[in-house]
Scaffold this motif. Structure first.
Motif, PDB file in Angstrom:
ATOM      1  N   LEU A  83       0.838  -1.208   0.000  1.00  0.00           N
ATOM      2  CA  LEU A  83       0.000   0.000   0.000  1.00  0.00           C
ATOM      3  C   LEU A  83       0.867   1.250   0.000  1.00  0.00           C
ATOM      4  O   LEU A  83       0.610   2.204  -0.741  1.00  0.00           O
ATOM      5  CB  LEU A  83      -0.923   0.032   1.221  1.00  0.00           C
ATOM      6  N   VAL A  84       1.903   1.252   0.838  1.00  0.00           N
ATOM      7  CA  VAL A  84       2.808   2.403   0.906  1.00  0.00           C
ATOM      8  C   VAL A  84       3.491   2.599  -0.448  1.00  0.00           C
ATOM      9  O   VAL A  84       3.552   3.719  -0.968  1.00  0.00           O
ATOM     10  CB  VAL A  84       3.856   2.231   2.027  1.00  0.00           C
ATOM     11  N   LEU A  85       3.973   1.509  -1.030  1.00  0.00           N
ATOM     12  CA  LEU A  85       4.695   1.608  -2.299  1.00  0.00           C
ATOM     13  C   LEU A  85       3.768   1.952  -3.463  1.00  0.00           C
ATOM     14  O   LEU A  85       4.188   2.630  -4.405  1.00  0.00           O
ATOM     15  CB  LEU A  85       5.450   0.308  -2.574  1.00  0.00           C
ATOM     16  N   TRP A  86       2.532   1.520  -3.425  1.00  0.00           N
ATOM     17  CA  TRP A  86       1.577   1.895  -4.473  1.00  0.00           C
ATOM     18  C   TRP A  86       1.274   3.387  -4.412  1.00  0.00           C
ATOM     19  O   TRP A  86       0.980   4.011  -5.406  1.00  0.00           O
ATOM     20  CB  TRP A  86       0.290   1.082  -4.351  1.00  0.00           C
ATOM     21  N   GLU A  87       1.369   3.943  -3.212  1.00  0.00           N
ATOM     22  CA  GLU A  87       1.137   5.376  -3.034  1.00  0.00           C
ATOM     23  C   GLU A  87       2.360   6.188  -3.455  1.00  0.00           C
ATOM     24  O   GLU A  87       2.241   7.242  -4.081  1.00  0.00           O
ATOM     25  CB  GLU A  87       0.801   5.635  -1.563  1.00  0.00           C
ATOM     26  N   LYS A  88       3.545   5.716  -3.077  1.00  0.00           N
ATOM     27  CA  LYS A  88       4.795   6.414  -3.415  1.00  0.00           C
ATOM     28  C   LYS A  88       5.886   5.365  -3.581  1.00  0.00           C
ATOM     29  O   LYS A  88       6.371   4.806  -2.603  1.00  0.00           O
ATOM     30  CB  LYS A  88       5.172   7.405  -2.327  1.00  0.00           C
ATOM     31  N   ASP A  89       6.238   5.101  -4.799  1.00  0.00           N
ATOM     32  CA  ASP A  89       7.214   4.064  -5.126  1.00  0.00           C
ATOM     33  C   ASP A  89       8.640   4.597  -4.990  1.00  0.00           C
ATOM     34  O   ASP A  89       8.869   5.805  -4.987  1.00  0.00           O
ATOM     35  CB  ASP A  89       6.965   3.573  -6.558  1.00  0.00           C
ATOM     36  N   ASN A  90       9.572   3.664  -4.879  1.00  0.00           N
ATOM     37  CA  ASN A  90      10.997   3.970  -4.833  1.00  0.00           C
ATOM     38  C   ASN A  90      11.352   4.852  -3.631  1.00  0.00           C
ATOM     39  O   ASN A  90      11.896   5.937  -3.772  1.00  0.00           O
ATOM     40  CB  ASN A  90      11.475   4.607  -6.144  1.00  0.00           C
ATOM     41  N   ILE A  91      11.027   4.350  -2.444  1.00  0.00           N
ATOM     42  CA  ILE A  91      11.342   5.061  -1.205  1.00  0.00           C
ATOM     43  C   ILE A  91      12.392   4.276  -0.436  1.00  0.00           C
ATOM     44  O   ILE A  91      12.618   3.096  -0.690  1.00  0.00           O
ATOM     45  CB  ILE A  91      10.092   5.299  -0.327  1.00  0.00           C
ATOM     46  N   THR A  92      13.016   4.937   0.524  1.00  0.00           N
ATOM     47  CA  THR A  92      14.044   4.253   1.304  1.00  0.00           C
ATOM     48  C   THR A  92      13.398   3.269   2.278  1.00  0.00           C
ATOM     49  O   THR A  92      12.236   3.431   2.679  1.00  0.00           O
ATOM     50  CB  THR A  92      14.904   5.248   2.110  1.00  0.00           C
ATOM     51  N   VAL A  93      14.182   2.275   2.645  1.00  0.00           N
ATOM     52  CA  VAL A  93      13.729   1.305   3.644  1.00  0.00           C
ATOM     53  C   VAL A  93      13.390   2.045   4.939  1.00  0.00           C
ATOM     54  O   VAL A  93      12.395   1.742   5.596  1.00  0.00           O
ATOM     55  CB  VAL A  93      14.808   0.221   3.876  1.00  0.00           C
ATOM     56  N   LYS A  94      14.194   3.035   5.281  1.00  0.00           N
ATOM     57  CA  LYS A  94      13.950   3.818   6.497  1.00  0.00           C
ATOM     58  C   LYS A  94      12.584   4.504   6.438  1.00  0.00           C
ATOM     59  O   LYS A  94      11.816   4.447   7.399  1.00  0.00           O
ATOM     60  CB  LYS A  94      15.054   4.863   6.680  1.00  0.00           C
ATOM     61  N   ASP A  95      12.279   5.147   5.310  1.00  0.00           N
ATOM     62  CA  ASP A  95      10.988   5.826   5.166  1.00  0.00           C
ATOM     63  C   ASP A  95       9.830   4.834   5.216  1.00  0.00           C
ATOM     64  O   ASP A  95       8.786   5.117   5.810  1.00  0.00           O
ATOM     65  CB  ASP A  95      10.939   6.628   3.865  1.00  0.00           C
ATOM     66  N   LEU A  96      10.019   3.682   4.599  1.00  0.00           N
ATOM     67  CA  LEU A  96       8.982   2.650   4.621  1.00  0.00           C
ATOM     68  C   LEU A  96       8.741   2.183   6.053  1.00  0.00           C
ATOM     69  O   LEU A  96       7.589   2.077   6.496  1.00  0.00           O
ATOM     70  CB  LEU A  96       9.378   1.476   3.723  1.00  0.00           C
ATOM     71  N   GLY A  97       9.809   1.940   6.786  1.00  0.00           N
ATOM     72  CA  GLY A  97       9.692   1.516   8.177  1.00  0.00           C
ATOM     73  C   GLY A  97       8.990   2.548   9.048  1.00  0.00           C
ATOM     74  O   GLY A  97       8.152   2.201   9.882  1.00  0.00           O
ATOM     75  N   GLU A  98       9.317   3.817   8.831  1.00  0.00           N
ATOM     76  CA  GLU A  98       8.669   4.882   9.602  1.00  0.00           C
ATOM     77  C   GLU A  98       7.182   4.955   9.291  1.00  0.00           C
ATOM     78  O   GLU A  98       6.356   5.104  10.192  1.00  0.00           O
ATOM     79  CB  GLU A  98       9.342   6.222   9.322  1.00  0.00           C
TER      80      GLU A  98
END
Length: 148
Positions: free
Chosen positions: A45-60
């Motif tokens: 869901l996070v990646l469908w909203e904004k792809d190519n993000i850092t692992v840190k941002d995804l974790g947050e």
């Protein structure tokens, strides 16, 4: 009664915990058809909203630590839904990007939120108010928000 505060039914944490588990159970048969778990689903869901993000941002965004996130991303990578790539300038940064297969899965998942809402028996307005209240509580509890 002196010990009312110690009754399980009087605990906010337990009500949230039990409700979360029951909602997650609603997702299971739907997500099984897609071959993913609930935690994989929310990551997507996070990646469908904004792809190519850092692992840190995804974790947050997901409120997950690296110990939980790393095996999760390895599994998504093994399933060919994402790729992880180190930044060429700052090798400490690792980016997560959807593959074509990961992007295609979005079209298969489009009806999931509506199915879950219908399963709860809540009206759209009640669900939105509940989510707003829970998000407000989460914001209060999240470290770094300077709320005491």
């Amino acid at each position: 009664m002196k010990h009312e505060a110690l009754k399980l039914d009087n605990q906010l944490c337990f009500a949230l915990y039990a409700c979360s588990r029951e909602i997650t159970k609603l997702y299971k048969p739907i997500l099984d058809k897609l071959g993913i778990t609930y935690t994989q689903y929310i990551s997507l869901l996070v990646l469908w909203e904004k792809d190519n993000i850092t692992v840190k941002d995804l974790g947050e965004k997901l409120h997950l630590d690296s110990g939980t996130l790393t095996p999760l991303l390895k599994k998504l990578e093994f399933m060919e839904l994402v790729n992880r790539n180190r930044d060429t300038i700052d090798e400490r940064k690792v980016y997560v990007k959807l593959t074509d297969k990961g992007v295609e899965l979005k079209t298969m998942a489009i009806e999931i939120p509506n199915k879950i809402l219908c399963s709860t028996g809540l009206s759209l307005q009640s669900a939105e108010l509940l989510k707003e209240n829970i998000n407000s509580l989460l914001l209060t509890l999240t470290p770094g928000n300077n709320i005491k």
